[in-house]
Design a protein around this motif. Sequence first.
Motif, PDB file in Angstrom:
ATOM      1  N   LEU A   1     -13.300   9.481   0.387  1.00 10.89           N
ATOM      2  CA  LEU A   1     -13.368   8.894  -0.927  1.00 10.89           C
ATOM      3  C   LEU A   1     -14.873   8.878  -1.560  1.00 10.89           C
ATOM      4  N   LYS A   2     -15.861   8.796  -0.526  1.00 12.61           N
ATOM      5  CA  LYS A   2     -17.271   8.844  -0.852  1.00 12.61           C
ATOM      6  C   LYS A   2     -17.414  10.151  -1.486  1.00 12.61           C
TER       7      LYS A   2
ATOM      8  N   ASP B   1     -13.677   1.267 -14.692  1.00 18.53           N
ATOM      9  CA  ASP B   1     -13.563   0.440 -13.397  1.00 18.53           C
ATOM     10  C   ASP B   1     -13.854   1.464 -12.159  1.00 18.53           C
ATOM     11  N   LEU B   2     -14.731   1.487 -11.425  1.00 19.86           N
ATOM     12  CA  LEU B   2     -14.939   2.341 -10.288  1.00 19.86           C
ATOM     13  C   LEU B   2     -14.139   1.820  -9.166  1.00 19.86           C
ATOM     14  N   ASP B   3     -13.769   0.632  -9.061  1.00 19.77           N
ATOM     15  CA  ASP B   3     -12.838   0.147  -8.190  1.00 19.77           C
ATOM     16  C   ASP B   3     -11.413   0.547  -8.422  1.00 19.77           C
ATOM     17  N   GLU B   4     -11.109   0.826  -9.581  1.00 22.75           N
ATOM     18  CA  GLU B   4      -9.635   1.381  -9.842  1.00 22.75           C
ATOM     19  C   GLU B   4      -9.694   2.693  -9.351  1.00 22.75           C
TER      20      GLU B   4
ATOM     21  N   ARG C   1       1.017  -1.230   0.011  1.00 20.72           N
ATOM     22  CA  ARG C   1       0.006   0.095   0.016  1.00 20.72           C
ATOM     23  C   ARG C   1       0.942   1.342  -0.080  1.00 20.72           C
TER      24      ARG C   1
ATOM     25  N   VAL D   1      -7.395   6.130  -3.175  1.00 20.63           N
ATOM     26  CA  VAL D   1      -6.583   5.812  -2.058  1.00 20.63           C
ATOM     27  C   VAL D   1      -5.138   5.905  -1.883  1.00 20.63           C
TER      28      VAL D   1
ATOM     29  N   VAL E   1     -16.341   9.881  -5.057  1.00 19.78           N
ATOM     30  CA  VAL E   1     -17.027   8.897  -5.843  1.00 19.78           C
ATOM     31  C   VAL E   1     -18.322   9.556  -6.072  1.00 19.78           C
ATOM     32  N   LYS E   2     -18.994  10.019  -5.134  1.00 22.13           N
ATOM     33  CA  LYS E   2     -20.443  10.817  -5.408  1.00 22.13           C
ATOM     34  C   LYS E   2     -20.327  11.690  -6.441  1.00 22.13           C
TER      35      LYS E   2
ATOM     36  N   VAL F   1     -11.340   4.131  -7.407  1.00 17.71           N
ATOM     37  CA  VAL F   1     -11.426   4.530  -5.782  1.00 17.71           C
ATOM     38  C   VAL F   1      -9.756   4.291  -5.305  1.00 17.71           C
ATOM     39  N   LEU F   2      -9.348   3.062  -5.728  1.00 19.40           N
ATOM     40  CA  LEU F   2      -7.920   2.647  -5.463  1.00 19.40           C
ATOM     41  C   LEU F   2      -6.824   3.980  -5.857  1.00 19.40           C
TER      42      LEU F   2
ATOM     43  N   LEU G   1     -20.067   9.760  -9.662  1.00 22.62           N
ATOM     44  CA  LEU G   1     -21.287   9.027  -9.966  1.00 22.62           C
ATOM     45  C   LEU G   1     -22.171  10.070 -10.448  1.00 22.62           C
TER      46      LEU G   1
END
Lengths: 187, 132
Positions: free
Chosen positions: A173-174, A118-121, A36, A127, A177-178, A123-124, A181
């Motif tokens: 992070l939210k 890719d939403l995961d990517e 990380r 991070v 992302v919000k 977010v990461l 989105l």
Amino acid sequence: MMDDRALVSNILEGNMQAFRLLIKQHERLVAHMIGRVVKNKEETEELCQDVFLRVYDKLSEFSFKSKLSTWIATIAYRHAINQIRKNKMLLTDIPEEDSFTNYFVEEVNPESVLMESDLDEFVLKLVDQLPPQYKIVLTLFHLDGMSYPEIGEVTGMPEGTVKSYLFRARNLLKEKVKHHLGKEEVL
Amino acid sequence: MNRYEEELQRNLEAGQHPEGNELDVKAYQSVFNALRKEPEFTLSSSFADKLVGMAVKKQQSKNIFREYFWFGFGIFLMLIAFVVTIAMTGFKLDMGFLNGLNSFKGVIIFGLFFIGFLHWLDKRLIRPTQTN
């Protein structure tokens, strides 16, 4: 499955198969923590090796006051922090103000946001931009399933700080992302 | 901490569907899902073997160091014992016994050559036949 006590006493008696088992059981945890904060693959593997060699050297001092995994994670955390200092990365905190969302996580270029499938990517990537101690707390909680007191023991932070770091990081992070989105919905 | 946000996070931690703004919930769910995702980086398959090898080497060099330490310490103790013994017994080195051997010069020279000859024979005749 060997319990911690049996595993440790076998290693101390010179049983290398037991040491191999210890590595296999904890390599995921150590790799998560080091991976990380260090992005270079070779450097990460080298640091993970250093962590386990340190574990091997210090194993006779392990007093079973905590779980073996917590103790190993503590060693990995110290190595990670030392590496951060060596690389002159900032160990700064996220400021308290409401505007902290704009502070550490830079505004992502809208075009790149739209390209991000890719939403995961996504977010990461966010991070990755957080201060290292936040990344480690998030990793220990979400990936390694550690409790607040365990994370406190690993990092030396009070439980309240651990909770606060988790809350603030996820909130930050939210918000990003919000925002992302929301843009997608407009399109 | 914001109560509303805290409640949303707590519910998601507990694996429950939180009540709240739909976009907030969706965003939090995405964050939680991403954080649980296993990173792409994995250690090489030979990682444990490599480490065990390193630990064995480390242990061996530690053992060698320990052996040398005790060897050196033993010699040191022996020297101390030697000095103390000489000091306590008042021992003085006397080479007078060599005078007695003076009249057997020929036997001694023959003995030395004979032992040398036996060693030569051992090397030339006996050892090669054992290795074949």
